[in-house]
Design a protein around this motif. Structure first.
Motif, short mmCIF file in Angstrom:
data_model
loop_
_atom_site.label_atom_id
_atom_site.label_comp_id
_atom_site.label_asym_id
_atom_site.label_seq_id
_atom_site.Cartn_x
_atom_site.Cartn_y
_atom_site.Cartn_z
N SER A 141 137.96 12.85 62.41
CA SER A 141 138.35 13.71 61.28
C SER A 141 138.43 12.90 59.99
CB SER A 141 139.67 14.41 61.57
OG SER A 141 140.69 13.45 61.82
N ASP A 142 138.85 11.63 60.07
CA ASP A 142 138.91 10.79 58.88
C ASP A 142 137.50 10.50 58.35
OD1 ASP A 142 141.65 10.73 59.12
OD2 ASP A 142 141.69 8.78 60.13
N SER A 143 136.56 10.27 59.25
CA SER A 143 135.18 10.03 58.83
C SER A 143 134.59 11.27 58.18
CB SER A 143 134.31 9.62 60.02
OG SER A 143 134.76 8.42 60.57
N LEU A 144 134.86 12.43 58.79
CA LEU A 144 134.35 13.68 58.22
C LEU A 144 135.02 14.01 56.90
CD1 LEU A 144 134.15 15.78 61.49
CD2 LEU A 144 132.22 14.93 60.14
N ALA A 145 136.30 13.68 56.76
CA ALA A 145 137.01 13.93 55.50
C ALA A 145 136.39 13.14 54.36
CB ALA A 145 138.49 13.58 55.65
N ALA A 146 135.90 11.94 54.66
CA ALA A 146 135.26 11.13 53.62
C ALA A 146 133.93 11.75 53.18
CB ALA A 146 135.02 9.71 54.14
N MET A 147 133.32 12.57 54.04
CA MET A 147 132.03 13.20 53.70
C MET A 147 132.19 14.55 53.02
SD MET A 147 129.58 12.40 56.90
CE MET A 147 130.64 12.01 58.29
N LEU A 148 133.40 15.12 53.04
CA LEU A 148 133.61 16.46 52.49
C LEU A 148 133.17 16.61 51.03
CD1 LEU A 148 136.96 17.55 54.15
CD2 LEU A 148 134.70 18.57 54.45
N PRO A 149 133.41 15.63 50.15
CA PRO A 149 132.98 15.81 48.75
C PRO A 149 131.46 15.96 48.61
CG PRO A 149 134.54 14.01 48.90
CD PRO A 149 134.20 14.41 50.30
N TYR A 150 130.71 15.52 49.58
CA TYR A 150 129.25 15.58 49.50
C TYR A 150 128.67 16.74 50.30
CZ TYR A 150 130.42 10.89 48.03
OH TYR A 150 130.99 9.83 47.41
N THR A 179 126.61 22.37 52.09
CA THR A 179 126.30 23.52 52.93
C THR A 179 127.52 24.06 53.66
OG1 THR A 179 125.78 22.11 54.83
CG2 THR A 179 123.95 22.67 53.34
N GLY A 180 128.61 23.32 53.72
CA GLY A 180 129.81 23.75 54.43
C GLY A 180 129.82 23.35 55.89
N GLU A 181 128.75 22.71 56.36
CA GLU A 181 128.67 22.32 57.76
C GLU A 181 129.66 21.21 58.10
OE1 GLU A 181 124.60 21.37 58.43
OE2 GLU A 181 123.94 23.44 58.23
N ALA A 188 132.49 20.74 56.65
CA ALA A 188 133.82 21.35 56.65
C ALA A 188 134.11 22.01 58.00
CB ALA A 188 133.93 22.38 55.52
N VAL A 189 133.10 22.66 58.58
CA VAL A 189 133.27 23.29 59.89
C VAL A 189 133.54 22.22 60.95
CG1 VAL A 189 132.08 24.60 61.70
CG2 VAL A 189 131.88 25.30 59.31
N LEU A 190 132.77 21.13 60.93
CA LEU A 190 132.99 20.04 61.88
C LEU A 190 134.35 19.39 61.67
CD1 LEU A 190 129.45 18.37 61.76
CD2 LEU A 190 130.42 19.70 63.64
N TYR A 191 134.76 19.26 60.43
CA TYR A 191 136.06 18.67 60.11
C TYR A 191 137.19 19.51 60.69
CZ TYR A 191 140.06 17.21 57.27
OH TYR A 191 141.29 16.78 56.86
N GLN A 192 137.10 20.83 60.51
CA GLN A 192 138.15 21.72 61.05
C GLN A 192 138.17 21.67 62.57
OE1 GLN A 192 140.54 23.27 59.44
NE2 GLN A 192 139.76 22.49 57.51
N ALA A 193 136.98 21.60 63.20
CA ALA A 193 136.92 21.52 64.66
C ALA A 193 137.52 20.21 65.16
CB ALA A 193 135.47 21.65 65.14
N ALA A 194 137.25 19.11 64.47
CA ALA A 194 137.80 17.81 64.86
C ALA A 194 139.31 17.80 64.70
CB ALA A 194 137.16 16.71 64.03
N LEU A 195 139.83 18.40 63.63
CA LEU A 195 141.27 18.47 63.43
C LEU A 195 141.94 19.29 64.53
CD1 LEU A 195 141.84 18.95 59.59
CD2 LEU A 195 142.45 17.00 60.99
#
Length: 131
Positions: free
Chosen positions: A104-113, A116-118, A120-127
């Motif tokens: 989730s920390d790795s995905l959070a670092a990618m959220l600003p970029y 497509t919202g994909e 964000a979906v992976l981030y929520q699933a990981a959380l």
């Protein structure tokens, strides 16, 4: 350094041999250094490069035993060796360091970029899974 007068090696009749060129320059005392480089280690010898005959290739192919797709390996290691499930040693046998960064920390670092919202979906699933 390659002889600049040799030019590039082209195809077919335009090719230039580069294996017989002299190493370095003999001008201004560089010849001594070149000889030291050449004499430091013996040059490699090319082994037998005679191509094998068709009969030799067929003979070698018939002497090897093919292993079936689902057959065990010759040293009897299960296919799951190195995994944390199934038979055999787990991933600790690979002596690889486990990642200390949460997914989730790795995905959070990618959220600003994420355009497509994909992510964000992976981030929520990981959380939600605690990763």
């Amino acid at each position: 350094m390659m002889n600049p007068l040799a030019g590039p090696a082209g195809p077919g009749k335009f090719s230039t041999r580069t294996d017989k060129l002299e190493l370095g320059s003999k001008a201004y005392g560089e010849g001594k250094e070149t000889q030291e480089i050449l004499s430091a280690e013996p040059l490699s010898k090319t082994g037998d490069v005679t191509p094998a005959s068709g009969a030799g290739i067929r003979e070698a192919a018939t002497q090897t035993k093919a292993t079936g797709l689902y057959a065990r390996s010759d040293d009897a290691r299960p296919i799951t060796a190195g995994l944390d499930r199934g038979e055999g040693p787990g991933s600790n046998a690979l002596m690889m360091a486990k990642s200390t960064v949460k997914l989730s920390d790795s995905l959070a670092a990618m959220l600003p970029y994420d355009t497509t919202g994909e992510i964000a979906v992976l981030y929520q699933a990981a959380l939600s899974q605690g990763n």
